[in-house]
Design a protein around this motif. Structure first.
Motif, mmCIF file in Angstrom:
data_model
loop_
_atom_site.group_PDB
_atom_site.id
_atom_site.type_symbol
_atom_site.label_atom_id
_atom_site.label_comp_id
_atom_site.label_asym_id
_atom_site.label_seq_id
_atom_site.Cartn_x
_atom_site.Cartn_y
_atom_site.Cartn_z
ATOM 1 N N ARG A 73 0.859 -1.139 -0.089
ATOM 2 C CA ARG A 73 -0.114 -0.010 -0.011
ATOM 3 C C ARG A 73 0.975 1.173 -0.134
ATOM 4 N N GLN A 74 2.141 1.186 0.601
ATOM 5 C CA GLN A 74 2.781 2.206 0.661
ATOM 6 C C GLN A 74 3.473 2.664 -0.791
ATOM 7 N N VAL A 75 3.401 1.786 -1.749
ATOM 8 C CA VAL A 75 3.853 2.051 -3.049
ATOM 9 C C VAL A 75 3.005 2.386 -3.954
ATOM 10 N N PHE A 76 3.041 3.330 -4.907
ATOM 11 C CA PHE A 76 2.084 3.928 -5.842
ATOM 12 C C PHE A 76 2.048 2.778 -7.177
ATOM 13 N N CYS A 77 0.724 2.289 -7.274
ATOM 14 C CA CYS A 77 0.312 1.203 -8.050
ATOM 15 C C CYS A 77 -0.520 1.701 -8.973
ATOM 16 N N ALA A 78 -0.986 3.076 -8.922
ATOM 17 C CA ALA A 78 -1.983 3.281 -9.838
ATOM 18 C C ALA A 78 -3.413 2.713 -9.712
ATOM 19 N N ASP A 79 -3.483 2.207 -8.556
ATOM 20 C CA ASP A 79 -4.707 1.540 -8.169
ATOM 21 C C ASP A 79 -4.760 -0.065 -8.857
ATOM 22 N N MET A 80 -3.544 -0.540 -9.448
ATOM 23 C CA MET A 80 -3.584 -1.831 -9.921
ATOM 24 C C MET A 80 -3.243 -2.905 -9.112
ATOM 25 N N LYS A 81 -4.053 -3.912 -8.734
ATOM 26 C CA LYS A 81 -3.724 -4.915 -7.968
ATOM 27 C C LYS A 81 -3.184 -6.243 -8.847
ATOM 28 N N SER A 82 -3.645 -6.414 -10.180
ATOM 29 C CA SER A 82 -3.242 -7.476 -11.054
ATOM 30 C C SER A 82 -3.005 -7.056 -12.368
ATOM 31 N N THR A 83 -2.733 -7.897 -13.077
ATOM 32 C CA THR A 83 -2.337 -7.791 -14.780
ATOM 33 C C THR A 83 -3.664 -7.949 -15.476
ATOM 34 N N GLN A 84 -4.573 -7.632 -14.756
ATOM 35 C CA GLN A 84 -6.002 -7.854 -15.405
ATOM 36 C C GLN A 84 -5.950 -6.855 -16.758
ATOM 37 N N ARG A 85 -5.558 -5.562 -17.010
ATOM 38 C CA ARG A 85 -5.252 -4.924 -18.045
ATOM 39 C C ARG A 85 -4.700 -5.538 -19.130
ATOM 40 N N SER A 86 -3.618 -6.296 -18.802
ATOM 41 C CA SER A 86 -2.866 -7.202 -20.018
ATOM 42 C C SER A 86 -3.883 -8.326 -20.382
ATOM 43 N N GLU A 87 -4.713 -8.796 -19.503
ATOM 44 C CA GLU A 87 -5.746 -9.939 -19.874
ATOM 45 C C GLU A 87 -6.434 -9.474 -20.810
ATOM 46 N N SER A 88 -7.225 -8.257 -20.595
ATOM 47 C CA SER A 88 -8.112 -7.424 -21.430
ATOM 48 C C SER A 88 -7.607 -7.169 -22.826
ATOM 49 N N ILE A 89 -6.251 -6.946 -22.871
ATOM 50 C CA ILE A 89 -5.634 -6.585 -24.012
ATOM 51 C C ILE A 89 -5.750 -8.236 -25.064
ATOM 52 N N ASN A 90 -5.504 -9.106 -24.111
ATOM 53 C CA ASN A 90 -4.993 -10.369 -24.703
ATOM 54 C C ASN A 90 -6.670 -10.870 -25.448
ATOM 55 N N SER A 91 -7.501 -10.415 -24.656
ATOM 56 C CA SER A 91 -9.177 -10.986 -25.002
ATOM 57 C C SER A 91 -9.414 -10.163 -26.315
ATOM 58 N N VAL A 92 -8.770 -9.005 -26.583
ATOM 59 C CA VAL A 92 -9.127 -8.173 -27.850
ATOM 60 C C VAL A 92 -8.278 -8.848 -28.950
ATOM 61 N N ILE A 93 -6.905 -9.483 -28.715
ATOM 62 C CA ILE A 93 -6.287 -9.826 -29.489
ATOM 63 C C ILE A 93 -6.700 -11.382 -29.785
ATOM 64 N N LYS A 94 -7.328 -11.992 -29.070
ATOM 65 C CA LYS A 94 -7.987 -13.333 -29.190
ATOM 66 C C LYS A 94 -9.264 -13.164 -30.355
ATOM 67 N N ARG A 95 -9.861 -12.045 -30.183
ATOM 68 C CA ARG A 95 -11.067 -11.604 -31.002
ATOM 69 C C ARG A 95 -10.689 -11.263 -32.287
ATOM 70 N N HIS A 96 -9.520 -10.600 -32.444
ATOM 71 C CA HIS A 96 -9.237 -10.068 -33.758
ATOM 72 C C HIS A 96 -8.315 -10.770 -34.604
#
Length: 768
Positions: free
Chosen positions: A427-450
């Motif tokens: 918590r003492q380290v700035f992480c831009a409110d990101m706790k997981s690699t979910q944003r990478s996973e969302s890009i991967n889902s777009v890749i799989k569609r296209h």
């Protein structure tokens, strides 16, 4: 009006002269031999400067009469100069004799040759020109009607502008049929096009076959060189092995590198998607921008997921970003990745994706997850809800005792790296409110569609450009919305202040915190030395807010501001208690500002000075430039006729310029001579990649899917795709970085690096 449009798109025959190198087309009715004017009728003794001019003249004559032309006999001297050429009707010659077969084909081929003697023959004369020595205008068959003439083979041609439009449509993923319909609409219908759908399909096929002829390695280098001509800031580096086979590839364009300057403090790194028949993990570096949207910093195609490959990749990222390392990197739980981060990015905080850790827990503790539902709650409490380290250790030990897991090796190993995943340590380290690699996973889902995992490597890169464009257009839309005023806020000085500074998405987060502050209770705990403490209660939870008198700085034990960059409700309550109605500017983190990028603009290519811009790019510039004129002129008859007249005047001038360039032998700066592969300058070494290293077939290890991912409704999943997403591969190669160079560019610097310890032989890296 239709006739005017046709006249605009196709020059009239009356404007054609004998010396014109262009093949003019007309929509006029077919003419008989007697109706043709003398200068359009071939005659013995006529002279032409080149063979192409003679063919163009005869083909124009054929268009008027109604037949198709075929280039037939020719004769060349020892200097390879054509001395004789004969142009005939396409129905010249005898029918082909086909040997009888036991089973005749279902569809008999059409017999086109019926012995027509119509022709025009030219011979070279002493002064180097070509003279018509024989001409026969008579056909032994009926000529075609006007509506069918344009469909004859010699009269079908795709213009450069239509090719440019087709290339843009193909790059955007539009199917050939829809592209053809679009081109037809632009010229007023199919009858005004000078080609048929099959011609466009053949053009696309030929273009792709030309790339295949270069090989994936050659086509890849040509793609990178073209991208760098369009974007001088485009960066890429390639890793070769001992056999000069490409192993790893990293690339990032200028916009991605600029985004990294703004938002590269926290990045997510993921390699779960595997693409193309080379079996390569696709790795992406992503982050979050000021609108809390996913932004892409760079991408890589890796040969494997070993520590040397990851070390090479992180080195490439540092080189591309001028040595700027991220403050925090989020990854999945991978030993090789962790080892590479420790070695290459020692000052970067490494956090593990909580979501991936849950999946691993569901795999290794499946019996506990299945036996009781309370374990999930207790496990989540250890990950998310502990206030301090002492509270975390106590809750962890209680969980192990409660479920008899004191001897579980996986949990013991997980506890050793607790500082990488437990939020009490992060918590003492700035992480831009990101706790997981979910944003990478969302890009991967777009890749799989296209993207198709089995498609060619060059197609993958072209489709990746579309995904980048989608991300950037979403940011452009968010910027436009943010610039159009501020959201309506209740009467609150602090909310108005936040609505002006923050982007709308971040303002909503702050607005929620402001709403919580109204439900908080506060108690003054007094001052100890230079720190004044306040106890703020929100429901059952108590937080301590400390106000440093000397630095005038406030901190809260919830550490929300340190972790996300948006001030928490507890500090807001304390400020209100102190009768401070405006939030100090230092608590508005700059990366969340609306104007975080306003002082720096992207450098766009100048069409007036870009000498080697591609034809497609020129077409795009011209389209944007003239669209406004066409849109305005179409609303008024006088303006319409004025613009139409300008276009008619411009056509012959443009043709004259192109004709002069063609005669002088000038070649477009971005076009290579036929059958010539792009030459790659490699600095101190003349090596070129011989191909792309393929992985041997290997059984993929599927990641366990827990009840968190699966639902009661079972879906049919392509096993090959699932395997490609989660396969772990092995092997690595030598390091070799390359920067694309134009014909006038040169190597700026180069250095030799040592090869990995488990490989032999030198490696070469060229940095620019």
């Amino acid at each position: 009006m239709d006739s005017e449009l046709q006249a605009l798109h196709h020059s009239p025959l009356d404007s054609l002269t004998v010396s014109s190198p262009s093949c003019a087309l007309s929509s006029r009715p077919l003419a008989s031999q007697d109706q043709l004017s003398e200068h359009l009728m071939p005659m013995v003794g006529m002279e032409f400067a080149t063979v192409d001019e003679a063919y163009c003249f005869y083909n124009t004559y054929a268009l008027e009469v109604g037949f198709s032309v075929r280039k037939n006999l020719d004769r060349k001297n020892k200097a390879n100069i054509t001395t004789m050429k004969c142009f005939t009707c396409s129905r010249e010659g005898k029918p082909r004799e086909r040997s009888p077969t036991k089973y005749p084909p279902k569809f008999q081929p059409r017999e086109l040759r019926i012995g027509c003697n119509a022709h025009m023959k030219i011979n070279i004369c002493s002064k180097g020109a070509y003279k018509v020595t024989s001409f026969d205008p008579d056909h032994n068959h009926a000529t075609t009607t006007p509506t069918k003439t344009r469909m004859l083979k010699s009269h079908r041609k795709i213009s450069m502008a239509e090719k440019a439009m087709g290339d843009l449509a193909d790059a955007a993923g539009i199917r050939p049929k829809q592209t053809y319909e679009l081109l037809a609409k632009q010229v007023g219908g199919r009858r005004n096009l000078t080609f048929i759908p099959d011609d466009y399909k053949n053009y696309l096929r030929t273009k792709r076959e030309r790339a295949i002829a270069l090989g994936d390695a050659g086509a890849l280098l040509q793609y990178f060189q073209g991208r760098q001509k369009e974007d001088p800031s485009f960066y890429y580096t390639i890793q070769l092995d001992n056999d000069d086979q490409i192993t790893n590839i990293f690339w990032a364009d200028g916009r991605s590198l600029l985004d990294y300057e703004y938002f590269g403090d926290v990045i997510c790194f993921d390699t779960t998607y595997k693409t193309n028949d080379y079996g390569r993990p696709f790795a992406i570096f992503v982050g979050v921008n000021h609108h809390k949207q996913t932004v892409i910093f760079g991408a890589a195609l890796l040969y494997d997921e070993s520590a040397p490959s990851f070390e090479w990749l992180f080195d490439a990222l540092l080189e591309a970003t001028s040595g700027k390392a991220p403050k925090v990197i989020l990854t999945n739980q991978d030993f090789a990745m962790s080892k590479a981060i420790t070695k290459v990015l020692p000052d970067t905080t490494h956090r593990l994706c909580v979501w991936h850790m849950y999946q691993n827990a569901a795999k290794h503790l499946s019996n506990v997850f299945g036996a009781t539902t309370s374990f999930k709650t207790d496990f989540s409490h250890c990950v998310y809800d502990c206030e301090d380290e002492e509270d975390f250790v106590r809750a962890w030990e209680e969980m192990l005792c409660k479920y008899d897991l004191l001897d579980n090796k996986w949990l013991a190993d997980l506890f050793k790296i607790r500082k990488k995943w437990a939020l009490v340590y992060g918590r003492q380290v700035f992480c831009a409110d990101m706790k997981s690699t979910q944003r990478s996973e969302s890009i991967n889902s777009v890749i799989k569609r296209h993207l198709d995992p089995k498609e060619r490597l060059l197609d993958f890169f072209n489709h990746w450009e579309r995904i980048l464009e989608d991300r950037r257009y979403a940011e452009l839309e968010a910027d436009a919305r943010a610039s159009q005023g501020n959201p309506k806020v209740p009467f609150s000085e602090m909310l108005k202040q936040a609505s002006i500074i923050y982007t709308p998405s971040v303002y909503k987060v702050f607005e929620v915190e402001y709403g919580h502050f109204l439900d908080c209770a506060i108690q003054d705990c007094g001052q100890k030395e230079n720190v004044h403490e306040y106890k703020v209660t929100n429901g059952r939870r108590e937080r301590i807010v400390r106000h440093n008198i000397l630095s005038d700085n406030m901190t809260c034990t919830c550490l929300k501001f340190e972790f996300m960059g948006v001030q928490c409700c507890h500090v807001i309550k304390t400020l209100d208690f102190m009768n401070i109605k405006r939030l100090p500017e230092k608590y508005f983190l700059e990366r969340w500002h609306k104007n975080v990028k306003i002082n720096r603009r992207l450098s766009l290519p100048n069409p007036e000075v870009e000498a080697e811009v591609h034809i497609t790019k020129r077409f795009s510039y011209l389209t944007r430039a003239f669209n406004a004129i066409f849109s305005s002129a179409s609303h008024d008859e006088e303006a319409y006729r004025y613009v139409l007249g300008l276009a008619r005047e411009a056509i012959p001038k443009v043709e004259e310029i192109i004709s002069k360039a063609s005669r002088s032998g000038q070649i477009d700066g971005n076009q290579l001579p036929r059958n010539e592969a792009p030459k790659v300058i490699l600095g101190v070494t003349s090596k070129k990649p011989t191909g792309i290293r393929k992985k041997k077939d290997e059984r993929g290890r599927h990641r366990y899917k827990s009840s968190l991912e699966t639902s009661k409704k079972k879906r049919k999943i392509d096993k090959s795709t699932e395997t490609s997403l989660h396969a772990d591969l092995g092997g690595h190669g030598l390091i070799y970085g390359m920067h694309a160079l134009s014909q006038e560019s040169s190597i700026i610097n180069s250095h030799i690096t040592t090869s990995p310890s488990n490989l032999t032989g030198p490696s070469h890296t060229i940095s620019t």
